[in-house]
Design a protein around this motif. Structure first.
Motif, PDB file in Angstrom:
ATOM      1  N   THR A  89       0.836  -1.212   0.000  1.00 32.37           N
ATOM      2  CA  THR A  89       0.000   0.000   0.000  1.00 32.37           C
ATOM      3  C   THR A  89       0.866   1.256   0.000  1.00 32.37           C
ATOM      4  OG1 THR A  89      -0.048   0.212   2.406  1.00 32.37           O
ATOM      5  CG2 THR A  89      -1.790  -1.152   1.384  1.00 32.37           C
ATOM      6  N   ILE A  90       0.274   2.370  -0.416  1.00 32.76           N
ATOM      7  CA  ILE A  90       1.037   3.617  -0.481  1.00 32.76           C
ATOM      8  C   ILE A  90       1.371   4.114   0.942  1.00 32.76           C
ATOM      9  CG2 ILE A  90      -0.918   5.252  -0.645  1.00 32.76           C
ATOM     10  CD1 ILE A  90       2.473   5.432  -2.519  1.00 32.76           C
ATOM     11  N   GLU A  91       0.498   3.836   1.887  1.00 30.37           N
ATOM     12  CA  GLU A  91       0.794   4.212   3.276  1.00 30.37           C
ATOM     13  C   GLU A  91       2.072   3.513   3.740  1.00 30.37           C
ATOM     14  OE1 GLU A  91      -2.235   3.438   2.227  1.00 30.37           O
ATOM     15  OE2 GLU A  91      -3.446   5.213   2.715  1.00 30.37           O
ATOM     16  N   GLU A  92       2.116   2.203   3.455  1.00 35.14           N
ATOM     17  CA  GLU A  92       3.279   1.408   3.857  1.00 35.14           C
ATOM     18  C   GLU A  92       4.545   1.873   3.111  1.00 35.14           C
ATOM     19  OE1 GLU A  92       3.773  -0.402   6.236  1.00 35.14           O
ATOM     20  OE2 GLU A  92       5.408  -1.788   5.775  1.00 35.14           O
ATOM     21  N   GLN A  93       4.405   2.186   1.835  1.00 37.23           N
ATOM     22  CA  GLN A  93       5.574   2.650   1.071  1.00 37.23           C
ATOM     23  C   GLN A  93       6.128   3.949   1.654  1.00 37.23           C
ATOM     24  OE1 GLN A  93       5.366   2.678  -3.234  1.00 37.23           O
ATOM     25  NE2 GLN A  93       3.750   1.147  -3.204  1.00 37.23           N
ATOM     26  N   ASN A  94       5.210   4.847   2.021  1.00 37.14           N
ATOM     27  CA  ASN A  94       5.657   6.103   2.627  1.00 37.14           C
ATOM     28  C   ASN A  94       6.357   5.849   3.961  1.00 37.14           C
ATOM     29  OD1 ASN A  94       4.795   8.913   1.346  1.00 37.14           O
ATOM     30  ND2 ASN A  94       3.250   7.415   0.773  1.00 37.14           N
ATOM     31  N   ARG A  95       5.775   4.933   4.729  1.00 37.47           N
ATOM     32  CA  ARG A  95       6.370   4.614   6.035  1.00 37.47           C
ATOM     33  C   ARG A  95       7.782   4.040   5.846  1.00 37.47           C
ATOM     34  NH1 ARG A  95       7.288   0.910   9.507  1.00 37.47           N
ATOM     35  NH2 ARG A  95       6.632  -0.746   8.097  1.00 37.47           N
ATOM     36  N   LEU A  96       7.938   3.206   4.829  1.00 36.75           N
ATOM     37  CA  LEU A  96       9.255   2.608   4.571  1.00 36.75           C
ATOM     38  C   LEU A  96      10.273   3.677   4.138  1.00 36.75           C
ATOM     39  CD1 LEU A  96       8.029  -0.639   2.777  1.00 36.75           C
ATOM     40  CD2 LEU A  96       9.217  -0.549   4.980  1.00 36.75           C
ATOM     41  N   HIS A  97       9.806   4.655   3.375  1.00 34.54           N
ATOM     42  CA  HIS A  97      10.696   5.765   2.995  1.00 34.54           C
ATOM     43  C   HIS A  97      11.135   6.535   4.246  1.00 34.54           C
ATOM     44  CE1 HIS A  97       9.442   5.114  -1.189  1.00 34.54           C
ATOM     45  NE2 HIS A  97      10.392   5.950  -1.549  1.00 34.54           N
ATOM     46  N   ALA A  98      10.156   6.794   5.134  1.00 31.68           N
ATOM     47  CA  ALA A  98      10.473   7.534   6.362  1.00 31.68           C
ATOM     48  C   ALA A  98      11.456   6.739   7.228  1.00 31.68           C
ATOM     49  CB  ALA A  98       9.192   7.815   7.141  1.00 31.68           C
ATOM     50  N   GLU A  99      11.275   5.421   7.237  1.00 29.82           N
ATOM     51  CA  GLU A  99      12.156   4.573   8.036  1.00 29.82           C
ATOM     52  C   GLU A  99      13.592   4.611   7.505  1.00 29.82           C
ATOM     53  OE1 GLU A  99      11.028   0.304   8.575  1.00 29.82           O
ATOM     54  OE2 GLU A  99       9.660   1.293   9.991  1.00 29.82           O
TER      55      GLU A  99
END
Ligand SMILES: [Zn+2]
Length: 310
Positions: A89-99
């Protein structure tokens, strides 16, 4: 300081199948045009996509090291509404970028990437910036929305409140994405209605650079990045020098930002070569054109440093 204002992490599961297909088809037609070679889809898939997917994070940091790039802005891309569902999901992708940014705080800067047509885009942006520490917003109009759509104004208002820049893909783009909404003219309304918003037109709008120049010349809050011009610089160096000089003359050098659009050009012009080419403008500019050390250093990083408050 050298800052790459525009880069991506290409993970197979993050983007829809049609996007990868588009890259392969484009590579096929280029091979046909340049090398007169008919390369079957399956074979080209291996040639074109394998290097893009290989160890994204490690490869990016390695390329930065080799190029002397201090910081890279990584931009998530939300293709789900415009194309089709993605496995992650895009939420998860964003979270992974932030991580990743948290893991490499001195090297990576993550923007939020979200389709503004999503009902939760304003809340999601706020969460990305305030809770996850992301530093800007990336929008991709080529997925089928026009930046000047009034429905997105609350999102721009939020960017002004949060004091973050918005980077728009700009310029013609390959199948299956759409070029028309990515024309720079659609940034003009946004720049006019939000004079305190920093807009970045990516890729200097590619072959629509003259239209971008016309708009940006009358809207001082529009910045441009030179990502994705690698092939142009290699193939038509003099033309590129003249175009860049026009931008410097008409906008001022403080509104031009270096970027690579990595990992797209990894195989033909890695970031190290692109940085060298831009640095080389100082010594190797064509007759009648001169770039100053001050201009080159601002473009390579000083301007981005200012916009991102680093
Ligand atoms: Zn890009």
């Amino acid at each position: 300081m050298i800052i790459d204002m525009h880069s991506h992490l290409f993970v197979k599961e993050w983007l829809p199948r049609e996007f990868w297909e588009g890259i392969v088809k484009t590579a096929q037609s280029q091979a046909k045009r340049i090398m007169k070679a008919d390369i079957p889809f399956d074979e080209m898939e291996k040639i074109a996509l394998t290097p893009l997917w290989e160890s994204s994070e490690k490869a990016l940091l390695g390329e930065m090291e080799a190029a002397g790039i201090d910081k890279t802005v990584i931009l998530p891309q939300d293709f789900e509404i415009g194309l089709s569902r993605t496995e992650v999901t895009i939420e998860e992708q964003n979270r992974l970028h932030a991580e990743l940014m948290k893991k490499h705080p001195d090297r990576l800067i993550a923007f939020v990437g979200i389709d503004p047509r999503r009902k939760n885009s304003v809340e999601f942006l706020e969460k990305g910036i305030k809770e996850w520490g992301m530093r800007g917003l990336k929008l991709h109009p080529a997925t089928g929305f026009f930046p000047n759509d009034r429905r997105f104004y609350p999102l721009y208002r939020k960017c002004v409140d949060l004091k973050i820049p918005v980077l728009f893909h700009s310029g013609p783009i390959i199948y299956p994405l759409r070029s028309q909404p990515a024309h720079p003219v659609y940034l003009d309304d946004v720049a006019a209605d939000f004079p305190d918003l920093t807009l970045i037109a990516a890729h200097m709008s590619h072959t629509w650079w003259q239209d971008l120049l016309a708009i940006a010349a009358v809207k001082p809050n529009i910045f441009v990045d030179i990502s994705g011009w690698e092939l142009e610089v290699m193939a038509r160096y003099e033309d590129f020098c003249r175009i860049l000089k026009r931008f410097i003359d008409e906008l001022g050098y403080d509104r031009i930002l270096f970027g690579t659009d990595g990992p797209g050009f990894r195989q033909v012009c890695p970031p190290r070569d692109y940085v060298q080419l831009i640095r080389g403008l100082l010594q190797k500019s064509p007759e009648g054109i001169k770039f100053t050390a001050e201009e080159i250093s601002a473009i390579l990083g000083g301007n981005a440093q200012r916009i991102l408050n680093l």
